[in-house]
Design an enzyme around this catalytic site. Structure first.
Site, mmCIF file in Angstrom:
data_model
loop_
_atom_site.group_PDB
_atom_site.id
_atom_site.type_symbol
_atom_site.label_atom_id
_atom_site.label_comp_id
_atom_site.label_asym_id
_atom_site.label_seq_id
_atom_site.Cartn_x
_atom_site.Cartn_y
_atom_site.Cartn_z
ATOM 1 C CE LYS A 22 62.905 8.711 54.726
ATOM 2 N NZ LYS A 22 61.612 9.291 55.139
ATOM 3 C CG ASN A 23 62.023 7.677 58.512
ATOM 4 O OD1 ASN A 23 62.120 8.657 57.780
ATOM 5 N ND2 ASN A 23 61.177 6.684 58.255
ATOM 6 N NE ARG A 92 52.051 13.830 55.953
ATOM 7 C CZ ARG A 92 50.964 14.514 55.707
ATOM 8 N NH1 ARG A 92 50.826 15.109 54.556
ATOM 9 N NH2 ARG A 92 50.012 14.613 56.588
ATOM 10 C CB CYS A 116 50.145 12.277 52.721
ATOM 11 S SG CYS A 116 51.526 11.154 52.638
ATOM 12 N NE ARG A 121 52.323 10.159 56.890
ATOM 13 C CZ ARG A 121 53.593 10.223 56.508
ATOM 14 N NH1 ARG A 121 53.887 10.360 55.247
ATOM 15 N NH2 ARG A 121 54.556 10.168 57.393
ATOM 16 C CG ASP A 307 58.254 3.151 56.484
ATOM 17 O OD1 ASP A 307 57.131 3.506 56.089
ATOM 18 O OD2 ASP A 307 58.938 3.825 57.279
ATOM 19 C CB ILE A 329 50.706 1.915 59.752
ATOM 20 C CG1 ILE A 329 51.302 0.712 60.493
ATOM 21 C CG2 ILE A 329 51.222 3.244 60.325
ATOM 22 C CD1 ILE A 329 51.031 0.646 61.975
ATOM 23 N NE ARG A 399 59.960 12.623 50.252
ATOM 24 C CZ ARG A 399 58.827 12.874 50.854
ATOM 25 N NH1 ARG A 399 57.698 12.760 50.183
ATOM 26 N NH2 ARG A 399 58.792 13.237 52.110
HETATM 27 C C1 EPZ Z 1 56.873 7.855 60.533
HETATM 28 O O1 EPZ Z 1 55.850 8.706 60.036
HETATM 29 C C2 EPZ Z 1 57.839 7.656 59.408
HETATM 30 N N1 EPZ Z 1 58.389 8.936 59.016
HETATM 31 C C3 EPZ Z 1 57.147 6.975 58.229
HETATM 32 O O2 EPZ Z 1 58.116 6.711 57.235
HETATM 33 C C4 EPZ Z 1 56.560 5.649 58.712
HETATM 34 O O3 EPZ Z 1 55.840 5.047 57.672
HETATM 35 C C5 EPZ Z 1 55.634 5.888 59.907
HETATM 36 O O4 EPZ Z 1 56.336 6.606 60.950
HETATM 37 C C6 EPZ Z 1 55.085 4.609 60.510
HETATM 38 O O5 EPZ Z 1 56.133 3.781 60.907
HETATM 39 C C7 EPZ Z 1 59.397 9.462 59.716
HETATM 40 O O6 EPZ Z 1 59.878 8.912 60.693
HETATM 41 C C8 EPZ Z 1 59.945 10.752 59.228
HETATM 42 P P1 EPZ Z 1 52.926 7.993 62.558
HETATM 43 P P2 EPZ Z 1 54.814 9.393 61.038
HETATM 44 O O7 EPZ Z 1 52.683 9.294 63.217
HETATM 45 O O8 EPZ Z 1 55.485 9.637 62.329
HETATM 46 C C9 EPZ Z 1 48.157 8.497 62.407
HETATM 47 C C10 EPZ Z 1 58.920 6.568 55.034
HETATM 48 O O9 EPZ Z 1 58.558 5.924 54.017
HETATM 49 N N2 EPZ Z 1 48.391 9.774 63.077
HETATM 50 O O10 EPZ Z 1 53.596 6.934 63.349
HETATM 51 O O11 EPZ Z 1 54.209 10.528 60.317
HETATM 52 C C11 EPZ Z 1 48.772 8.473 61.009
HETATM 53 O O12 EPZ Z 1 47.933 9.071 60.059
HETATM 54 C C12 EPZ Z 1 57.899 7.234 55.914
HETATM 55 O O13 EPZ Z 1 60.106 6.719 55.356
HETATM 56 C C13 EPZ Z 1 47.302 10.568 63.420
HETATM 57 O O14 EPZ Z 1 46.141 10.229 63.160
HETATM 58 O O15 EPZ Z 1 53.764 8.251 61.221
HETATM 59 C C14 EPZ Z 1 49.001 7.004 60.804
HETATM 60 O O16 EPZ Z 1 47.807 6.397 60.402
HETATM 61 C C15 EPZ Z 1 56.539 7.260 55.355
HETATM 62 N N3 EPZ Z 1 47.545 11.767 64.043
HETATM 63 C C16 EPZ Z 1 49.386 6.506 62.217
HETATM 64 O O17 EPZ Z 1 48.869 7.492 63.118
HETATM 65 C C17 EPZ Z 1 48.811 12.184 64.357
HETATM 66 O O18 EPZ Z 1 48.966 13.265 64.939
HETATM 67 C C18 EPZ Z 1 50.876 6.344 62.479
HETATM 68 O O19 EPZ Z 1 51.557 7.465 61.964
HETATM 69 C C19 EPZ Z 1 49.901 11.366 64.010
HETATM 70 C C20 EPZ Z 1 49.665 10.168 63.372
#
Ligand code: EPZ
Length: 419
Positions: A22-23, A92, A116, A121, A307, A329, A399
């Site tokens: 999915k991701n 998102r 969220c 996020r 995840d 994370i 989802r």
């Molecule tokens: C991706 O989310 C995945 N989603 C998530 O999968 C996964 O949990 C996550 O990466 C971490 O591996 C998709 O790929 C669609 P991040 P993403 O940006 O990209 C902070 C699932 O269950 N951050 O790597 O949104 C954030 O809040 C989902 O399939 C900022 O502060 O995650 C987090 O604490 C859930 N500002 C950390 O960084 C930003 O602009 C990492 O988030 C971006 C992120």
């Protein structure tokens, strides 16, 4: 709202097949916006987040044809470079269209995602990256507007912290920018690598995917391509843990074992033997001893994935001893713990840590799914709980897991969907 009714205590057997990721599919679908030619994506899982992304792309102007797991996309023209609140609030990852839209159309208007279940996020790193590439960003009425009328310009983008979709978003923006972009502190997740592979097939010039420095030499135009999405490592890992928690001998087929080394090593510590009979199969062997507690810390790839944290936590309720799970994370990703406690688990939450004392005798109860992976952990716990567990709000699991109830039923679980 659909529910799952699960009767615990039935071991699993045979083989469980894994779907496409999915991701990885989400950025791949968004990447199709970068060209006016046809992009054919294979092995797209038929899950709800994918349908949401397809709807978004249709609104933007893509012609989207779905035939089983093949999705054919044609975006002759960007009609409306916008991701509305109605879609972004349900998913998102809609923000993944930001980079491609600014790159192709010079403009994007994307609703800011709200709160969220698992953490704040924000998407500030995506926006800062686009600003470095020359986009002007403004915010009004809950929407981000990014404009780059003269096109994006290659630049150095250094992420403050590793972000998966942020890396994918900036990568997709940079492929059509003028000049070279260097993305530093880039995410190394297999899904980022898969995105880069698709973009390269479309004519992009990218080096370094899978490392923390990605270099992109912008090109004037991308062309069509055909690409098969990688196997879903999180779905595969969930099934591996399903086999481990039920003490079963099961093969997980159609997966990429190399993407799960952190999980396999951790399970080894916990007394679970996972072998690799061939390049695309993992086998969880019948366990002769008890599960033992093993601490775990979530990390960016290649560390233990956040995840799979919820699913691993469910497993640790069945291990002898005390385990500490540290979530680094997301700041609020222990919603499943409260529900597992309702089933009899002994868990104490302390900020970013969960302390689990096992082994608990779980018993079936009514529980509520709060997010995608939390739901998966409840399913796993229900497989070993005494009696019947009813999981409400399984739309969360829909989802991201394709036909999970059919896949587990075929392997011997007693799980039924009630509409
Ligand atoms: C991706 O989310 C995945 N989603 C998530 O999968 C996964 O949990 C996550 O990466 C971490 O591996 C998709 O790929 C669609 P991040 P993403 O940006 O990209 C902070 C699932 O269950 N951050 O790597 O949104 C954030 O809040 C989902 O399939 C900022 O502060 O995650 C987090 O604490 C859930 N500002 C950390 O960084 C930003 O602009 C990492 O988030 C971006 C992120």
């Amino acid at each position: 709202m659909d529910k799952f009714v699960i009767e615990g205590g039935h071991p699993l057997h045979g083989a469980i097949p894994v779907s496409g990721s999915k991701n990885s599919a989400l950025p791949a679908l968004a990447a199709a916006l970068l060209t006016d030619e046809e992009v054919v994506l294979e092995r797209i899982p038929r899950v709800r987040d994918i349908r949401t992304m397809e709807r978004l792309l249709v609104d933007i102007g893509s012609d989207v044809a779905v035939s089983n797991e093949r999705v054919t996309l044609n975006t002759k023209k960007i009609v409306s470079p916008e991701a509305p609140y109605e879609l972004v609030k349900t998913m998102r990852a809609s923000s993944l269209v930001l980079g491609p839209l600014v790159a192709r159309a010079g403009r994007a208007r994307v609703s800011l995602p709200g709160g969220c279940a698992i953490g704040a996020r924000p998407i500030n790193f995506h926006l800062a990256g686009l600003e470095h590439l020359g986009a002007k960003i403004t915010q009004e009425h809950g929407y981000i507007e990014a404009v780059a009328p003269g096109g994006l310009k290659g630049a150095q983008v250094v992420f403050d912290r590793i972000t998966v979709t942020g890396t994918e978003d900036i990568l997709m923006a940079a492929v059509l920018a003028d000049g070279e972009t260097v993305i530093e502190n880039a995410a190394r997740e297999p899904e980022v690598v898969d995105t880069a592979h698709l973009l390269r097939k479309m004519g992009a010039q990218i080096e370094g995917e899978g490392t923390s420095v990605i270099r992109v030499r912008g090109v004037a135009k991308l062309h069509g391509a055909t690409h098969e999405i990688i196997a879903d490592r999180i779905e595969a890992g969930t099934f591996v843990i399903a086999a481990a928690i039920t003490g079963s001998d099961v093969c997980i087929t159609g997966c990429l074992p190399g993407h799960l080394t952190a999980l396999i090593a951790k399970l080894g510590e916990a007394g679970v033997t996972v072998t690799q009979p061939n390049e695309t199969t993992l086998r969880v062997e019948l366990r002769d001893g008890p599960l033992t507690a093993a601490d775990m810390i979530t990390e960016e790839y290649p560390g233990f994935p956040t995840d799979l944290q919820a699913q691993y936590l469910a497993l640790m309720t069945q291990a002898d001893g005390i385990s500490i799970i540290t979530e680094t994370i997301f700041e609020n990703r222990f919603m499943h713990a409260q529900e597992l406690m309702r089933m009899g688990a002994n868990i104490r939450l302390d900020g970013r840590q969960a302390i689990i004392a096992g082994r608990s005798r779980l018993s079936g109860a009514g529980v509520i799914a709060s997010d995608l992976r939390a739901s998966a952990s409840l399913v796993l716990a229900a497989l070993v709980a005494k009696g019947e567990t009813v999981i409400d709000r399984v739309y969360h699991i829909d989802r991201g897991y394709e036909k999970i109830e059919s896949k587990l039923s075929a392997a011997g679980a007693k799980i039924e969907r009630i509409e």
